[in-house]
Design a protein around this motif. Structure first.
Motif, PDB file in Angstrom:
ATOM      1  N   TYR B  86       0.851  -1.188   0.000  1.00  0.00           N
ATOM      2  CA  TYR B  86       0.000   0.000   0.000  1.00  0.00           C
ATOM      3  C   TYR B  86       0.895   1.248   0.000  1.00  0.00           C
ATOM      4  N   TYR B  87       0.632   2.119  -0.957  1.00  0.00           N
ATOM      5  CA  TYR B  87       1.436   3.323  -1.112  1.00  0.00           C
ATOM      6  C   TYR B  87       0.613   4.571  -0.781  1.00  0.00           C
ATOM      7  N   CYS B  88       1.195   5.406   0.044  1.00  0.00           N
ATOM      8  CA  CYS B  88       0.620   6.702   0.389  1.00  0.00           C
ATOM      9  C   CYS B  88       1.444   7.761  -0.347  1.00  0.00           C
ATOM     10  N   ILE B  89       0.787   8.589  -1.125  1.00  0.00           N
ATOM     11  CA  ILE B  89       1.504   9.567  -1.957  1.00  0.00           C
ATOM     12  C   ILE B  89       0.817  10.912  -1.813  1.00  0.00           C
ATOM     13  N   VAL B  90       1.596  11.980  -1.700  1.00  0.00           N
ATOM     14  CA  VAL B  90       1.027  13.312  -1.716  1.00  0.00           C
ATOM     15  C   VAL B  90       1.384  13.979  -3.033  1.00  0.00           C
ATOM     16  N   ARG B  91       0.442  14.729  -3.560  1.00  0.00           N
ATOM     17  CA  ARG B  91       0.629  15.295  -4.886  1.00  0.00           C
ATOM     18  C   ARG B  91      -0.209  16.544  -5.042  1.00  0.00           C
ATOM     19  N   VAL B  92       0.364  17.539  -5.707  1.00  0.00           N
ATOM     20  CA  VAL B  92      -0.379  18.750  -6.008  1.00  0.00           C
ATOM     21  C   VAL B  92      -1.489  18.417  -7.002  1.00  0.00           C
ATOM     22  N   ALA B  93      -2.606  19.080  -6.877  1.00  0.00           N
ATOM     23  CA  ALA B  93      -3.728  18.843  -7.787  1.00  0.00           C
ATOM     24  C   ALA B  93      -3.309  19.109  -9.214  1.00  0.00           C
ATOM     25  N   VAL B  94      -3.709  18.262 -10.113  1.00  0.00           N
ATOM     26  CA  VAL B  94      -3.364  18.382 -11.523  1.00  0.00           C
ATOM     27  C   VAL B  94      -3.933  19.651 -12.118  1.00  0.00           C
ATOM     28  N   ILE B  95      -5.027  20.122 -11.615  1.00  0.00           N
ATOM     29  CA  ILE B  95      -5.675  21.290 -12.187  1.00  0.00           C
ATOM     30  C   ILE B  95      -4.839  22.534 -12.025  1.00  0.00           C
ATOM     31  N   LEU B  96      -3.799  22.465 -11.173  1.00  0.00           N
ATOM     32  CA  LEU B  96      -2.958  23.636 -11.001  1.00  0.00           C
ATOM     33  C   LEU B  96      -1.860  23.703 -12.042  1.00  0.00           C
ATOM     34  N   GLY B  97      -1.950  22.874 -13.065  1.00  0.00           N
ATOM     35  CA  GLY B  97      -1.031  22.974 -14.196  1.00  0.00           C
ATOM     36  C   GLY B  97       0.257  22.208 -14.048  1.00  0.00           C
ATOM     37  N   ASN B  98       0.362  21.371 -13.023  1.00  0.00           N
ATOM     38  CA  ASN B  98       1.612  20.611 -12.900  1.00  0.00           C
ATOM     39  C   ASN B  98       1.502  19.309 -13.676  1.00  0.00           C
ATOM     40  N   THR B  99       2.576  18.551 -13.720  1.00  0.00           N
ATOM     41  CA  THR B  99       2.577  17.313 -14.496  1.00  0.00           C
ATOM     42  C   THR B  99       1.716  16.237 -13.858  1.00  0.00           C
ATOM     43  N   GLY B 100       1.473  16.346 -12.564  1.00  0.00           N
ATOM     44  CA  GLY B 100       0.651  15.360 -11.905  1.00  0.00           C
ATOM     45  C   GLY B 100       1.321  14.033 -11.680  1.00  0.00           C
ATOM     46  N   LYS B 101       2.646  14.010 -11.752  1.00  0.00           N
ATOM     47  CA  LYS B 101       3.308  12.716 -11.602  1.00  0.00           C
ATOM     48  C   LYS B 101       3.209  12.219 -10.163  1.00  0.00           C
ATOM     49  N   LEU B 102       3.072  10.922 -10.028  1.00  0.00           N
ATOM     50  CA  LEU B 102       3.005  10.265  -8.733  1.00  0.00           C
ATOM     51  C   LEU B 102       4.373   9.669  -8.427  1.00  0.00           C
ATOM     52  N   ILE B 103       4.942  10.075  -7.316  1.00  0.00           N
ATOM     53  CA  ILE B 103       6.240   9.560  -6.885  1.00  0.00           C
ATOM     54  C   ILE B 103       5.998   8.555  -5.767  1.00  0.00           C
ATOM     55  N   PHE B 104       6.393   7.321  -5.992  1.00  0.00           N
ATOM     56  CA  PHE B 104       6.143   6.248  -5.036  1.00  0.00           C
ATOM     57  C   PHE B 104       7.290   6.117  -4.035  1.00  0.00           C
ATOM     58  N   GLY B 105       6.923   5.958  -2.763  1.00  0.00           N
ATOM     59  CA  GLY B 105       7.891   5.604  -1.730  1.00  0.00           C
ATOM     60  C   GLY B 105       7.945   4.092  -1.612  1.00  0.00           C
ATOM     61  N   GLN B 106       8.363   3.623  -0.449  1.00  0.00           N
ATOM     62  CA  GLN B 106       8.521   2.178  -0.260  1.00  0.00           C
ATOM     63  C   GLN B 106       7.229   1.471   0.115  1.00  0.00           C
ATOM     64  N   GLY B 107       6.255   2.220   0.620  1.00  0.00           N
ATOM     65  CA  GLY B 107       4.959   1.634   0.930  1.00  0.00           C
ATOM     66  C   GLY B 107       4.961   0.718   2.141  1.00  0.00           C
ATOM     67  N   THR B 108       3.779   0.216   2.463  1.00  0.00           N
ATOM     68  CA  THR B 108       3.596  -0.744   3.546  1.00  0.00           C
ATOM     69  C   THR B 108       3.122  -2.061   2.964  1.00  0.00           C
ATOM     70  N   THR B 109       3.834  -3.126   3.278  1.00  0.00           N
ATOM     71  CA  THR B 109       3.388  -4.452   2.849  1.00  0.00           C
ATOM     72  C   THR B 109       2.387  -4.963   3.873  1.00  0.00           C
ATOM     73  N   LEU B 110       1.148  -5.081   3.482  1.00  0.00           N
ATOM     74  CA  LEU B 110       0.098  -5.591   4.360  1.00  0.00           C
ATOM     75  C   LEU B 110      -0.117  -7.068   4.079  1.00  0.00           C
ATOM     76  N   GLN B 111       0.021  -7.855   5.119  1.00  0.00           N
ATOM     77  CA  GLN B 111      -0.213  -9.291   5.015  1.00  0.00           C
ATOM     78  C   GLN B 111      -1.485  -9.602   5.789  1.00  0.00           C
ATOM     79  N   VAL B 112      -2.517 -10.037   5.097  1.00  0.00           N
ATOM     80  CA  VAL B 112      -3.764 -10.440   5.747  1.00  0.00           C
ATOM     81  C   VAL B 112      -3.695 -11.944   5.984  1.00  0.00           C
ATOM     82  N   LYS B 113      -3.879 -12.309   7.232  1.00  0.00           N
ATOM     83  CA  LYS B 113      -3.711 -13.724   7.603  1.00  0.00           C
ATOM     84  C   LYS B 113      -5.038 -14.366   7.963  1.00  0.00           C
ATOM     85  N   PRO B 114      -5.187 -15.637   7.628  1.00  0.00           N
ATOM     86  CA  PRO B 114      -6.461 -16.329   7.929  1.00  0.00           C
ATOM     87  C   PRO B 114      -6.707 -16.421   9.440  1.00  0.00           C
TER      88      PRO B 114
END
Lengths: 115, 114
Positions: B86-114
């Motif tokens: 799961y990746y949490c990303i902050v980004r300026v709104a695209v409507i403000l004229g930026n490229t809107g690129k999403l930069i990914f960090g390392q994220g959280t590996t969620l393991q759902v167990k039975p």
């Protein structure tokens, strides 16, 4: 959600050959598409931003002559890995931005293996 | 774009709520918080995004603190199919004229167990 496709899903090639990967937005027009690369157990790394009808913008450290990007239409962008080498083996993922929905959707990825 | 900090991994029991935290203490006033997830060997999947109000959709809820320096993604009833990065990303709104690129960090590996 919107659909973005990539072709091929998997490709194996010999060292020194060039490989083209296609990214298509199937149900919306995408003026901007993005290309990412992901190595095993690592996060996605942005390679370049592709704008329809203009030159792509490459991230620092990404060779534009090696990774050729063409975004000739509002639904298609292509990434060509030229003279591929084993170190180019990776998972290549594209994404396309739907301006109408103000969202970015990702393709399923292309697994490239260079022998 | 502001950087985010997430725990590298978390476990959750199947059927229970999964609460994934994200710190974004340097977030700017015009930056949105986005959440994506990536199931093994697939492209990332959009989950939800928000600016300052809490958001809910069919997949998850997003709780953003009042100072906007952190947020929590909540999967109300986790299933085995929710096992992903799961990746949490902050980004300026695209409507403000930026490229809107999403930069990914390392994220959280969620393991759902039975």
């Amino acid at each position: 959600g919107a659909v973005v496709s990539q072709h091929p899903s998997r490709v194996i090639c010999k060292s020194g050959t060039s490989v083209k990967i296609e990214c298509r937005s199937l149900d919306f027009q995408a003026t901007t598409m993005f290309w990412y690369r992901q190595f095993p157990k690592q996060s996605l790394m942005l390679m370049a931003t592709s704008n329809e009808g203009s030159k792509a913008t490459y991230e620092q450290g990404v060779e534009k002559d090696k990774f050729l990007i063409n975004h000739a239409s509002l639904t298609l962008s292509t990434l060509t890995v030229t003279s591929a080498h084993p170190e180019d083996s990776s998972f290549y993922i594209c994404s396309a931005r739907d301006l109408e929905r103000n969202e970015q959707f990702f393709g399923p990825g292309t697994r490239l293996t260079v022998l | 774009d502001a950087k985010t900090t997430q725990p590298p991994s978390m476990d959750c029991a199947e059927g229970r709520a999964a609460n994934l935290p994200c710190n974004h203490s340097t977030i700017s006033g015009n930056e949105y918080v986005y959440w994506y997830r990536q199931i093994h060997s697939q492209g990332p999947q959009y989950i939800i995004h928000g600016l300052k109000n809490n958001e809910t959709n069919e997949m998850a809820s997003l709780i953003i603190t009042e100072d906007r320096k952190s947020s929590t993604l909540i999967l109300p009833h986790a299933t085995l199919r929710d096992t992903a990065v799961y990746y949490c990303i902050v980004r300026v709104a695209v409507i403000l004229g930026n490229t809107g690129k999403l930069i990914f960090g390392q994220g959280t590996t969620l393991q759902v167990k039975p």
